[in-house]
Design an enzyme around this catalytic site. Sequence first.
Site, PDB file in Angstrom:
ATOM      1  CE  LYS A  66      70.834   3.574   8.013  1.00  0.00           C
ATOM      2  NZ  LYS A  66      70.122   2.302   7.732  1.00  0.00           N
ATOM      3  N   GLY A 101      61.092  10.084   6.376  1.00  0.00           N
ATOM      4  CA  GLY A 101      61.626  11.323   5.830  1.00  0.00           C
ATOM      5  C   GLY A 101      62.997  11.708   6.331  1.00  0.00           C
ATOM      6  CD1 TRP A 138      67.071  20.339  -2.526  1.00  0.00           C
ATOM      7  CD2 TRP A 138      66.557  20.682  -0.378  1.00  0.00           C
ATOM      8  NE1 TRP A 138      66.775  19.103  -1.972  1.00  0.00           N
ATOM      9  CE2 TRP A 138      66.454  19.299  -0.645  1.00  0.00           C
ATOM     10  CE3 TRP A 138      66.289  21.141   0.911  1.00  0.00           C
ATOM     11  CZ2 TRP A 138      66.081  18.383   0.323  1.00  0.00           C
ATOM     12  CZ3 TRP A 138      65.927  20.223   1.884  1.00  0.00           C
ATOM     13  CH2 TRP A 138      65.828  18.862   1.589  1.00  0.00           C
ATOM     14  CG  ASP A 147      66.876   4.044   3.481  1.00  0.00           C
ATOM     15  OD1 ASP A 147      67.831   3.267   3.358  1.00  0.00           O
ATOM     16  OD2 ASP A 147      66.434   4.413   4.585  1.00  0.00           O
ATOM     17  CE  LYS A 157      67.523  -0.092   3.384  1.00  0.00           C
ATOM     18  NZ  LYS A 157      66.822   0.172   4.671  1.00  0.00           N
TER      19      LYS A 157
END
Length: 346
Positions: free
Chosen positions: A121, A150, A169, A237, A277
């Site tokens: 997703k 994770g 990152w 999430d 979400k």
Amino acid sequence: MSSKGPKRKRYDSAGPGLQLDPAAKEQVHRLFEKKFTFHKPEDEKWMIRNLENQAEDQNSSKISENLSALKVKLNKLKDRLSDKDIIKWHTHTKFQHTSGGVMVELKTSYQIELCTQAWCKFYEILSQFPIVPEEILKGFTSVHLCEAPGAFISALNHFLYCKGVKAKWKWLATTLSPYYEGNSHGQMIDDDRFIRETLDKWYFGEDGSGNLMDSVIIDGLVTKATEHGDVNLVTADGSINCQDSPSEQELLVSELHYYETLAALKLLCKGGCFVIKVFTMFEEASITLMYILNCCFNQVDVIKPCTSKPGNSEVYVVCQDFIGQGQDETVCALQYIDNYNNGNSF
């Protein structure tokens, strides 16, 4: 002697790959277009109304009544499934899940790490929205809320690698700690393989609980994140076990959504993005949350990823281009969220 039509062309003559017929292509397009965008008024910018005006707004009251009626209608429809055999029902929904084979294909053909439904997703969202800048010169920092086990981090790592991003990152994550005895087993994810290998990048607060529904832990997370520089992306999430009252899932999870949003607004730098979400949008708390997000971000989209099971109520709100800390809209939003978290209604 029976006549036969031309054979269907299954492979592209220019190279390997399945050649879909027009009907199949249309079906694929529909799967990836389950989204809508909030359009801001052209004559004035979005502003959060004060409590007095909102209470007196008859039009808002009428909209709320209509949404409540839709909620009742949807729950009645869901109740009609209560007498179905659970095994047969799962078989049916699995068959109807058109993109159900995507995860299997990724695992077998590409050996994706931590390949779960959540991985699929979020990778789909990353591919559809420019929430990661095309040119990252000074590095990229992300914070992931309610992240166990994770999968979002793994998906972002794979995405950056495939894009050939060379900039550094940095990431930080938090979730209910699987090592804190005070946390309920029913609210935690029992897969801690990824957490154990990257434990130094996880923040569980001074008490070790990782409970985001505690403003002290949020403030500690913000302080920890400043060590990484500007935060460009926040994901959330999270959910709450609602098996005892599935018809009230949206309302039961709304408090968590506000804490996730509070964290995002405190963490993000100007121009940053937030992915959260949510579930159905019938309750007053949900409508107000969407209004707040539209006030604080210049672009807000809602998407139902094609790899999300069609039978559930989850959708993802993708918020782009944060207006920044200290702006009037952000200050008002933080005040509203604080008001909600203290048990006061809007």
